[in-house]
Design an enzyme around this catalytic site. Structure first.
Site, short mmCIF file in Angstrom:
data_model
loop_
_atom_site.label_atom_id
_atom_site.label_comp_id
_atom_site.label_asym_id
_atom_site.label_seq_id
_atom_site.Cartn_x
_atom_site.Cartn_y
_atom_site.Cartn_z
N ARG A 141 0.84 -1.21 0.00
CA ARG A 141 0.00 0.00 0.00
C ARG A 141 0.88 1.26 0.00
NH1 ARG A 141 -2.97 -3.72 -0.60
NH2 ARG A 141 -5.09 -3.95 0.19
N SER A 170 -10.32 -0.57 3.85
CA SER A 170 -9.55 -0.89 5.06
C SER A 170 -9.00 0.41 5.65
CB SER A 170 -8.36 -1.78 4.73
OG SER A 170 -8.77 -3.00 4.20
N GLU A 224 -4.42 3.61 6.75
CA GLU A 224 -4.18 3.40 5.33
C GLU A 224 -4.59 4.61 4.48
OE1 GLU A 224 -5.04 1.71 1.58
OE2 GLU A 224 -6.03 0.20 2.83
N1 EPU Z 1 -10.83 -10.83 10.65
C1 EPU Z 1 -11.45 -10.97 11.86
N2 EPU Z 1 -12.37 -10.00 12.23
C2 EPU Z 1 -12.66 -8.96 11.43
C3 EPU Z 1 -12.00 -8.82 10.17
C4 EPU Z 1 -11.08 -9.77 9.81
O1 EPU Z 1 -11.21 -11.90 12.61
O2 EPU Z 1 -13.48 -8.13 11.81
C5 EPU Z 1 -9.89 -11.88 10.21
C6 EPU Z 1 -10.54 -12.69 9.08
O3 EPU Z 1 -11.27 -13.75 9.59
C7 EPU Z 1 -9.35 -13.16 8.30
C8 EPU Z 1 -8.34 -12.05 8.52
O4 EPU Z 1 -8.76 -11.28 9.62
O5 EPU Z 1 -8.84 -14.35 8.83
C9 EPU Z 1 -8.13 -11.20 7.27
O6 EPU Z 1 -9.37 -10.60 6.87
P1 EPU Z 1 -9.75 -10.36 5.33
O7 EPU Z 1 -9.58 -11.63 4.59
O8 EPU Z 1 -11.09 -9.73 5.31
O9 EPU Z 1 -8.64 -9.40 4.78
P2 EPU Z 1 -7.93 -8.13 5.41
O10 EPU Z 1 -6.52 -8.51 5.75
O11 EPU Z 1 -8.74 -7.58 6.52
C10 EPU Z 1 -6.93 -7.22 3.17
C11 EPU Z 1 -6.84 -5.89 2.48
C12 EPU Z 1 -8.13 -5.61 1.73
C13 EPU Z 1 -8.35 -6.71 0.72
C14 EPU Z 1 -8.40 -8.07 1.45
C15 EPU Z 1 -8.48 -9.22 0.48
C16 EPU Z 1 -5.35 -4.46 3.76
C17 EPU Z 1 -5.24 -3.32 4.72
N3 EPU Z 1 -6.59 -4.84 3.44
O12 EPU Z 1 -7.93 -7.10 4.18
O13 EPU Z 1 -7.96 -4.38 1.02
O14 EPU Z 1 -9.55 -6.52 -0.01
O15 EPU Z 1 -7.20 -8.25 2.24
O16 EPU Z 1 -7.26 -9.42 -0.16
O17 EPU Z 1 -4.33 -4.98 3.31
C18 EPU Z 1 -8.27 -2.02 1.24
O18 EPU Z 1 -7.04 -1.92 1.21
O19 EPU Z 1 -9.03 -1.01 1.33
C19 EPU Z 1 -8.87 -3.35 1.20
C20 EPU Z 1 -10.20 -3.54 1.33
#
Ligand code: EPU
Length: 357
Positions: A164, A253, A353
């Site tokens: 990012r 995010s 972010e």
């Molecule tokens: N999780 C929780 N509780 C929550 C949210 C997440 O326990 O409230 C756990 C989920 O169960 C999962 C893990 O955290 O095991 C990761 O969650 P998720 O798969 O939703 O992905 P993320 O790491 O939260 C990142 C990116 C997103 C992108 C997704 C999919 C960043 C900051 N965010 O989110 O990007 O869509 O992966 O690849 O890297 C963005 O940058 O605006 C964005 C939406």
């Protein structure tokens, strides 16, 4: 070029925050940019580039001249045995550009479907989702130096992409420890991106490692999905997890996923065995910020009109409506409270972010 004075910015930021721009210029061509830079009133003023407004938090009115990027155009510029090279204007809506490439038979961007924002913003924060980052599909970009009016092009190495992150997020004088960017290379506030070219490799190969996508593939009983199927699955997954900014204001995010050393991670696992963590190629461990925030009990909570989305704790949302929207100050108060509780419980500092104005 179209110049508006005291223009409302609420329609132009996906959080739906009420703010105004003293001067708002719609830039529909490179010629419009040259006209701005030749204008006696606009040329010397500080400038602020606005794309889809999906990654900004406005904490007040914007005094610099807002350049609203509306340069359009999508075309195949080159096809070889090894890749399609596609060019898009900075003002194209990102998701529409992804859909266009697929419809034309140029796959490769499907994992990045439905990310809010414009093409011009995509290299700024090196957007990423479901195992693909922009840098994996990036060829080059064209930009204009706001100080000199000169055009220049950058390849991937010159963009200094990180998680990012890119040269476009750093001030010219800033040194970025740990990134590939030398001191003095920052282009924040200095350059405006006009066109981006993507390199979509041949033969196309699906990227499926991400757990949510694998689940969808198994459910569908498909071994070799098409790019269109992956596009549809990514859209479904995002719609289920992330709020539609047209319905509930948000900026995606709100924090980056932090990285820790293996020793720090072992220490945290000893206290919180369920913590979500992913080993990175460089030996560090990435933690899921959403999980950390969720574990601190923030999911679904609100402070004033700033809320934590009930289905994804990493997304902060606008619980106000119309002119009674959340303020940027309220959003940042909630963000700071979240940072404090994550730090107190896990010893980890979460980094926002979006760009906070
Ligand atoms: N999780 C929780 N509780 C929550 C949210 C997440 O326990 O409230 C756990 C989920 O169960 C999962 C893990 O955290 O095991 C990761 O969650 P998720 O798969 O939703 O992905 P993320 O790491 O939260 C990142 C990116 C997103 C992108 C997704 C999919 C960043 C900051 N965010 O989110 O990007 O869509 O992966 O690849 O890297 C963005 O940058 O605006 C964005 C939406």
């Amino acid at each position: 070029m179209v110049v508006e004075k005291n223009a409302p910015l609420q329609p132009w930021n996906t959080f739906g925050i009420v703010a105004r721009a003293q001067t708002f210029v719609r830039v529909r061509s490179v010629a419009d940019l040259h006209a701005v830079l030749a204008d006696p009133e606009l040329a010397p003023a500080p400038k602020w580039v606005l794309g889809g407004g999906s990654n900004i938090i406005l904490t007040g009115d914007v005094k610099p001249v807002v350049l609203k990027m509306e340069i359009k155009g999508l075309r195949l510029v080159q096809e070889t045995d090894r890749a399609w090279i596609v060019e898009a204007g900075a003002g194209e809506v990102w998701h529409d550009a992804v859909a266009w490439t697929l419809a034309q038979g140029f796959p490769g961007l499907e994992n990045l479907a439905l990310i809010p924002g414009t093409v011009g913003a995509s290299p700024v924060q090196n957007i990423g989702a479901y195992g693909v980052e922009l840098q994996d599909r990036f060829a080059s970009l064209d930009a204009i130096d706001l100080a000199t009016g000169q055009s220049f092009s950058l390849d991937a190495a010159q963009c200094g992409f990180g998680y990012r992150d890119s040269v476009f997020k750093h001030a010219p004088s800033e040194s970025t420890d740990g990134s590939s960017m030398p001191r003095g290379m920052g282009l924040a506030g200095r350059a405006v991106i006009t066109h981006v070219r993507f390199r979509l490799p041949k033969p196309w190969k699906p990227v499926l490692g991400y757990l949510d996508l694998e689940r969808r593939r198994i459910e569908a009983g498909v071994d070799q999905p098409t790019a269109q199927q992956i596009f549809d699955w990514v859209c479904d997954i995002r719609r289920a997890k992330l709020p539609d900014p047209a319905v509930l204001g948000n900026a995606g995010s709100f924090f980056k996923n932090p990285t820790v050393t293996p020793e720090q991670c072992t220490d945290i696992i000893a206290r919180d065995p369920k913590i979500v963590h992913y080993p990175m190629p460089d030996g560090s461990i990435k933690l899921a910020a959403g999980w950390l925030i969720d574990a601190c009990g923030w999911k679904g909570k609100s402070v004033g009109k700033a809320g934590v989305y009930e289905k994804q704790a990493l997304v902060l949302v606008n619980r106000g409506h119309g002119q009674d929207s959340v303020t940027g100050g309220e959003v940042m108060t909630l963000a700071k409270a979240i940072q404090t509780s994550v730090y107190e419980r896990f010893g980890i500092r979460l980094e926002p972010e979006p760009v906070v104005w």
